[in-house]
Design a protein around this motif. Structure first.
Motif, PDB file in Angstrom:
ATOM      1  N   ASP A   1      -6.345   4.071   4.304  1.00 44.66           N
ATOM      2  CA  ASP A   1      -5.874   2.710   3.975  1.00 44.66           C
ATOM      3  C   ASP A   1      -4.993   1.992   5.109  1.00 44.66           C
ATOM      4  OD1 ASP A   1      -3.879   4.347   3.600  1.00 44.66           O
ATOM      5  OD2 ASP A   1      -3.271   3.580   1.470  1.00 44.66           O
ATOM      6  N   GLY A   2      -5.003   2.568   6.429  1.00 44.31           N
ATOM      7  CA  GLY A   2      -4.277   2.131   7.179  1.00 44.31           C
ATOM      8  C   GLY A   2      -4.663   0.606   7.846  1.00 44.31           C
ATOM      9  N   LEU A   3      -3.698  -0.052   8.740  1.00 42.48           N
ATOM     10  CA  LEU A   3      -3.764  -1.393   9.160  1.00 42.48           C
ATOM     11  C   LEU A   3      -4.111  -1.216  10.741  1.00 42.48           C
ATOM     12  CD1 LEU A   3      -3.796  -4.339   7.948  1.00 42.48           C
ATOM     13  CD2 LEU A   3      -1.486  -4.307   8.895  1.00 42.48           C
ATOM     14  N   LEU A   4      -4.979  -2.068  11.060  1.00 48.03           N
ATOM     15  CA  LEU A   4      -4.818  -2.093  12.430  1.00 48.03           C
ATOM     16  C   LEU A   4      -4.744  -3.658  13.122  1.00 48.03           C
ATOM     17  CD1 LEU A   4      -6.047  -1.042  15.490  1.00 48.03           C
ATOM     18  CD2 LEU A   4      -8.197  -1.953  14.895  1.00 48.03           C
ATOM     19  N   LEU A   5      -3.797  -3.681  14.152  1.00 41.91           N
ATOM     20  CA  LEU A   5      -3.447  -5.073  14.550  1.00 41.91           C
ATOM     21  C   LEU A   5      -3.889  -5.082  15.879  1.00 41.91           C
ATOM     22  CD1 LEU A   5      -0.285  -4.575  12.629  1.00 41.91           C
ATOM     23  CD2 LEU A   5      -1.709  -6.733  12.339  1.00 41.91           C
ATOM     24  N   VAL A   6      -4.581  -6.064  16.392  1.00 45.94           N
ATOM     25  CA  VAL A   6      -5.334  -6.297  17.706  1.00 45.94           C
ATOM     26  C   VAL A   6      -4.424  -7.479  18.117  1.00 45.94           C
ATOM     27  CG1 VAL A   6      -7.267  -4.927  17.249  1.00 45.94           C
ATOM     28  CG2 VAL A   6      -7.409  -7.300  17.048  1.00 45.94           C
ATOM     29  N   GLY A   7      -4.759  -7.915  19.605  1.00 42.76           N
ATOM     30  CA  GLY A   7      -4.544  -9.039  19.967  1.00 42.76           C
ATOM     31  C   GLY A   7      -5.299 -10.246  19.653  1.00 42.76           C
ATOM     32  N   PRO A   8      -4.808 -11.452  19.975  1.00 42.05           N
ATOM     33  CA  PRO A   8      -5.734 -13.050  19.440  1.00 42.05           C
ATOM     34  C   PRO A   8      -7.019 -12.665  20.297  1.00 42.05           C
ATOM     35  CG  PRO A   8      -3.408 -13.471  20.131  1.00 42.05           C
ATOM     36  CD  PRO A   8      -3.458 -11.831  20.209  1.00 42.05           C
ATOM     37  N   ALA A   9      -7.009 -12.323  21.520  1.00 45.27           N
ATOM     38  CA  ALA A   9      -8.094 -12.385  22.274  1.00 45.27           C
ATOM     39  C   ALA A   9      -9.295 -11.361  21.859  1.00 45.27           C
ATOM     40  CB  ALA A   9      -7.933 -12.222  23.713  1.00 45.27           C
ATOM     41  N   GLU A  10      -8.873 -10.346  21.079  1.00 42.54           N
ATOM     42  CA  GLU A  10      -9.451  -9.207  20.456  1.00 42.54           C
ATOM     43  C   GLU A  10     -10.099  -9.183  19.228  1.00 42.54           C
ATOM     44  OE1 GLU A  10      -6.740  -6.598  23.709  1.00 42.54           O
ATOM     45  OE2 GLU A  10      -6.305  -6.932  21.414  1.00 42.54           O
TER      46      GLU A  10
ATOM     47  N   ASN B   1       0.781  -1.204   0.066  1.00 45.00           N
ATOM     48  CA  ASN B   1       0.022  -0.046   0.055  1.00 45.00           C
ATOM     49  C   ASN B   1       0.938   1.376  -0.141  1.00 45.00           C
ATOM     50  OD1 ASN B   1      -2.825  -0.947   0.301  1.00 45.00           O
ATOM     51  ND2 ASN B   1      -1.720  -2.113   1.703  1.00 45.00           N
ATOM     52  N   ARG B   2       2.183   1.123   0.032  1.00 46.19           N
ATOM     53  CA  ARG B   2       2.822   2.451   0.225  1.00 46.19           C
ATOM     54  C   ARG B   2       2.733   3.085  -1.013  1.00 46.19           C
ATOM     55  NH1 ARG B   2       9.134   3.150   2.258  1.00 46.19           N
ATOM     56  NH2 ARG B   2       8.657   5.210   2.570  1.00 46.19           N
TER      57      ARG B   2
END
Ligand SMILES: C[S@@+](CC[C@H](N)C(=O)[O-])C[C@H]1O[C@@H](n2cnc3c(N)ncnc32)[C@H](O)[C@@H]1O
Length: 421
Positions: free
Chosen positions: A232-241, A91-92
């Motif tokens: 177009d950003g990316l969000l990363l959450v934890g496995p439990a979330e 995406n850059r």
């Protein structure tokens, strides 16, 4: 003295300040933090401490520091870093410096891992900036000092330490080439005034925070993250979330086990599928040896689910006490389990295993609400506590809450895959 009322006031204060949900955390976590702070301030009366903490901002910060869970390590849930690299390569646009956010960053392992992953993937020095934000000033002091012991390097694959760290008194310190990319700030995901950069972020890591919030606060935090993220950003959450962002305007990006999301509007423009299936790109200048790790290489989380936090009590007596509780449980002496687990918590402070055993004792006595509450407390302290996850799942299934049971079953599956069991 009736302590119930002031404890509720403290619960409310912490909920309003940092979003901590008492249903998840439990009063004993708060009691333990209060005990520590009152001892430190030489105050023996809860009402007097309440008067102090509500009039003194520094003490309020100390209480927050005492109650939060700082648990983190380098390259925790490593697939997330591979997903970040793939997303940025895909995406850059243009050459402007990339902006990344690690919120909460705890003691710094996550933002430094982001920097190492980007350097490994040949993103040049100076082509990215990482804002690392946390509500705990104590964690940030540790992060700025940047000396890490073995608890921060978990799993078999710690080759990155040879590439990016130097030995220092008390542990290892990331090279300046890593540290210079990370800017630490005190901030609260729930506070509109959090002094974070004005430009939108290309990638935001918000992992292992939402689990400590109630539903409403999770929603408020995700709305803030949406505002801070580029279209177009990316969000990363934890496995439990991983079930939460889709409830708040995000769409899942199917990077395996990365728990990655984009804004739903962006996903409609560009269907969310593995980026390799989209426009082919030239290979990076150098191979990226570290962050993608698609092979069954040893993982940092391959160890037991309940790692000892750095501030844990002396392990010998605490461990012996837990072993005794387990023996009583194995022999079916459940009243004894309950009493011993309560004593354990009173003496050594909140412990995931002790809450698990308490949950089990209540479970066996058909005290469903109490059982669930204690399993949840265990999971607050150790989100990957497999036995608590498994028991809570069974309980929810028995209660007919099949949706919640399925979500827990998925979490257990992911844990099993990660640890190769
Ligand atoms: C378990 S650590 C997670 C660290 C890292 N993201 C990871 O996944 O390894 C949770 C962190 O959340 C921070 N925290 C708790 N409430 C917060 C809030 N409202 N805003 C920002 N940080 C918060 C705590 O201080 C703690 O450092």
């Amino acid at each position: 003295m009736d302590e119930t009322a002031p404890i509720r006031d403290f619960e409310k204060l912490l909920r309003e300040t940092i979003g901590l949900s008492m249903e998840t955390v439990g009063a004993s976590v708060i009691r333990h933090a209060l005990k520590r702070r009152m001892t430190a301030c030489a105050i023996s009366d809860l009402h007097a401490y309440w008067a102090f903490v509500t009039s003194d901002t520094a003490e309020r910060q100390e209480l927050v520091d005492a109650v939060i869970v700082p648990e983190t390590w380098f390259f925790r849930d490593r697939e997330a870093f591979g997903a970040m690299i793939r997303h940025l390569r895909e995406n850059r646009a243009g050459n402007r410096p990339l902006k990344l956010l690690s919120l909460p960053c705890s003691t710094g392992e996550e933002p430094y891992s982001i920097a190492m992953a980007l350097l490994d993937a040949s993103f040049p020095n100076g082509s990215f900036q990482i804002d690392a934000v946390d509500v705990s000033s104590r964690n940030l002091v540790h992060a700025e000092r940047a000396i890490y012991g073995k608890n921060s390097f978990r799993g078999a694959d710690i080759a990155f330490r040879d590439r990016y760290f130097e030995a220092a008194e008390g542990g290892f310190r990331p090279h300046d080439s890593v540290r210079r990319h990370v800017r630490f700030r005190l901030g609260n995901v729930l506070a509109a005034a959090t002094p974070i950069g004005q430009e939108a972020y290309d990638v935001a890591f918000c992992r292992n925070l939402l689990i400590y919030f109630d539903r409403e606060t999770q929603g408020a935090a995700l709305i803030r993250l949406r505002q801070m993220l580029a279209d177009d950003g990316l969000l990363l959450v934890g496995p439990a979330e991983s079930g939460l962002p889709v409830l708040c305007g995000f769409a899942s990006v199917r990077f395996p086990r990365a728990f990655a999301f984009v804004k739903a509007a962006a996903a409609r423009v560009k269907p969310a599928e593995p980026p390799v299936a989209r426009k082919p790109r030239p290979a990076p200048v150098k191979a990226a040896p570290l962050p993608q790790a698609p092979k069954p290489t040893p993982r940092p989380f391959a160890q037991k689910a309940t790692p000892t936090p750095p501030s844990a009590p002396p392990p010998d007596r605490a461990a012996a006490s837990l072993a005794g509780i387990e023996r009583a449980a194995d022999a079916g002496r459940l009243t004894e389990v309950s009493a011993a687990a309560e004593r354990h918590i009173a003496e050594f402070g909140p412990s995931p295993d002790a809450f698990y055993w308490l949950g089990l004792a209540h479970d066996a006595a058909d005290a469903v609400e109490d059982a669930m509450r204690n399993y949840r407390k265990a999971l607050y302290l150790a989100p990957d506590h497999q036995r608590a996850l498994a028991q809570l799942r069974l309980l929810q299934q028995r209660q007919g809450d099949h949706g919640a049971a399925k979500a827990l079953a998925d979490r257990l599956d992911r844990l099993a895959k990660r640890s190769g069991t």
